[in-house]
Design a protein around this motif. Structure first.
Motif, PDB file in Angstrom:
ATOM      1  N   PRO B 167       0.865  -0.961   0.239  1.00 26.83           N
ATOM      2  CA  PRO B 167       0.210   0.142   0.205  1.00 26.83           C
ATOM      3  C   PRO B 167       0.661   1.141  -0.285  1.00 26.83           C
ATOM      4  O   PRO B 167       0.462   2.143  -1.067  1.00 26.83           O
ATOM      5  CB  PRO B 167      -1.025  -0.035   1.629  1.00 26.83           C
ATOM      6  CG  PRO B 167      -0.872  -1.857   1.434  1.00 26.83           C
ATOM      7  CD  PRO B 167       0.474  -1.828   1.639  1.00 26.83           C
ATOM      8  N   ILE B 197      -4.725  -5.267  -4.124  1.00 23.96           N
ATOM      9  CA  ILE B 197      -4.057  -4.260  -3.496  1.00 23.96           C
ATOM     10  C   ILE B 197      -3.563  -2.705  -4.067  1.00 23.96           C
ATOM     11  O   ILE B 197      -4.952  -2.026  -3.536  1.00 23.96           O
ATOM     12  CB  ILE B 197      -2.521  -4.185  -2.722  1.00 23.96           C
ATOM     13  CG1 ILE B 197      -3.213  -5.581  -1.208  1.00 23.96           C
ATOM     14  CG2 ILE B 197      -2.416  -2.969  -1.910  1.00 23.96           C
ATOM     15  CD1 ILE B 197      -1.144  -6.370  -0.940  1.00 23.96           C
ATOM     16  N   CYS B 201      -6.233   0.116  -3.830  1.00 24.15           N
ATOM     17  CA  CYS B 201      -5.515   1.761  -3.552  1.00 24.15           C
ATOM     18  C   CYS B 201      -5.969   2.745  -5.179  1.00 24.15           C
ATOM     19  O   CYS B 201      -5.202   3.715  -5.618  1.00 24.15           O
ATOM     20  CB  CYS B 201      -3.852   1.017  -3.998  1.00 24.15           C
ATOM     21  SG  CYS B 201      -3.274   0.668  -2.414  1.00 24.15           S
TER      22      CYS B 201
END
Lengths: 279, 279
Positions: B167, B197, B201
């Protein structure tokens, strides 16, 4: 083969000297001798097929041990040289499975040899093992009758030998309700010859007999009916063999190694009747 | 791996004894010891990943030299044992070229290691070299920033470490107009985690970031969006390793040899936007 060697020689700054063995063991030996005396330190070789005796006493085992000689395709471990070979075991296995899945309940395998002089044909030895294991895994019969060993006298070409042998075999098959319905040929060239003879004998390909070849020959690419074959990238094999030879010659690689390239099955759809009918 | 060993053991008439190292160097050593004391003459091993010190003092170099131990995949030449490995250099090279040809102007490479204890991960070392050479051949930048080294504490799984690290990296990338648009992941498992991920994001895969994996994991086969991976045939590798071990144990093979199998790129079409949009 030359293209791959040239590519690597250029990359590492070497010159390439070329020689042909003309399918003669003694010529191959002489040419290696000539290259070594000219100062070659690395040799990439497509070895000619040896008979049992030649392989046993192979000059590659004893002579030129300080020269980096790497072998392509027709190589044996006992020659104790680095090799780049194709995974013909898996190719033979996959081809047999392909025929089995196309509902071939009896599958024959075609091989050839010279009478009284057993030649060690690495690819065919490996493919035959793959064929046998695939039959075993599919629970199909592995009859000795289904191993078609074409006798090839020294004076005859392989194609001539196939043309001599196959009509009698096909006539025999036609008198047997349970003749093989799948045939693993030696290569694309043999496959094309076999299909032509089958036609002449009144056996329909692929409806009554399904054929597979090997080595993706250019001449077979537009052949009708199409049949499955394997992709073999000789340019890639020779580039790898050349790089191995250069690394050995310059001391960057000490032990012998085997690089195994895949020979994946291609033109699979040729086996389905539907694909053939729409042509 | 077991399937291939079993197949060869059956062919040559041997029994198979199995043991697990549980990712522990000492356990691996103990299990080899137990097998040898039970009378095993040939061992096929998938070695656990060693750190630098373990590899330097590797028991495989000094002990059990009369036992035919052949190694699969995670092997190094200095262990002086016969090996069957995959060509991860070419896999890394080809994957990077694939991304470059899909118009990725900046390509990152993901690796992992344990802090203060450098583990020698053979496949990742080879792939990284392939990645670097491909960038060079394509004239693309090889920034140290684009080498993502995931820190994996001993107590954490690799997946947990990826989840911890990514992240922050993605947030950084989002603030940079020229962030990497291609990412070579460690394997399919890491690729799936990274895609998840990235999504969280707000980075779209594959539109904004193209991902590639390795090892053709079953769990990734039906993952959406699909991504390219490599085919690795462990059953074939272990069959070759078992046959080598048997030949060495029975004196038919004396020198150690390295067998290198291809790990060809597959699911290439997943990279084209068009193929993705039609899902």
């Amino acid at each position: 083969i030359y293209a791959g060697v040239e590519q690597m020689a250029r990359k590492y700054g070497y010159h390439v000297v070329v020689a042909a063995s003309n399918y003669q063991y003694d010529t191959e030996h002489q040419e290696v001798d000539r290259m070594v005396s000219q100062g070659c330190k690395a040799i990439v070789m497509y070895p000619i097929i040896r008979n049992r005796q030649q392989l046993k006493e192979d000059y590659l085992k004893k002579e030129y041990r300080d020269i980096a000689i790497t072998l392509i395709d027709m190589a044996f471990e006992e020659q104790k040289r680095s090799q780049v070979i194709f995974d013909n075991y898996t190719a033979g296995y996959d081809m047999t499975m392909l025929l089995a899945k196309a509902k071939c309940s009896r599958i024959a395998f075609m091989d050839y040899n010279t009478p009284d002089c057993y030649y060690m044909h690495r690819s065919l030895i490996d493919r035959r093992q793959g064929y046998k294991n695939a039959l075993g895994d599919m629970g199909l019969p592995c009859n000795s009758d289904d191993y078609l060993l074409i006798q090839r006298p020294a004076a005859q070409s392989i194609t001539e030998s196939v043309i001599s042998a196959m009509p009698a075999i096909f006539e025999q098959w036609k008198n047997n309700a349970y003749f093989p319905v799948g045939l693993v040929c030696m290569d694309d060239s043999a496959a094309m010859t076999v299909i032509r003879i089958a036609n002449e004998c009144g056996i329909k390909v692929p409806e009554e007999l399904k054929i597979v070849g090997f080595d993706n020959l250019k001449s077979a690419a537009s052949f009708i009916p199409a049949f499955p074959t394997t992709e073999v990238n000789f340019a890639r094999a020779s580039a790898i063999a050349a790089e191995m030879a250069i690394k050995e010659a310059t001391g960057k690689q000490n032990n012998t190694s085997v690089y195994m390239l895949q020979a994946p099955v291609t033109r699979v759809k040729a086996l389905s009747l539907k694909a053939v009918k729409t042509r």
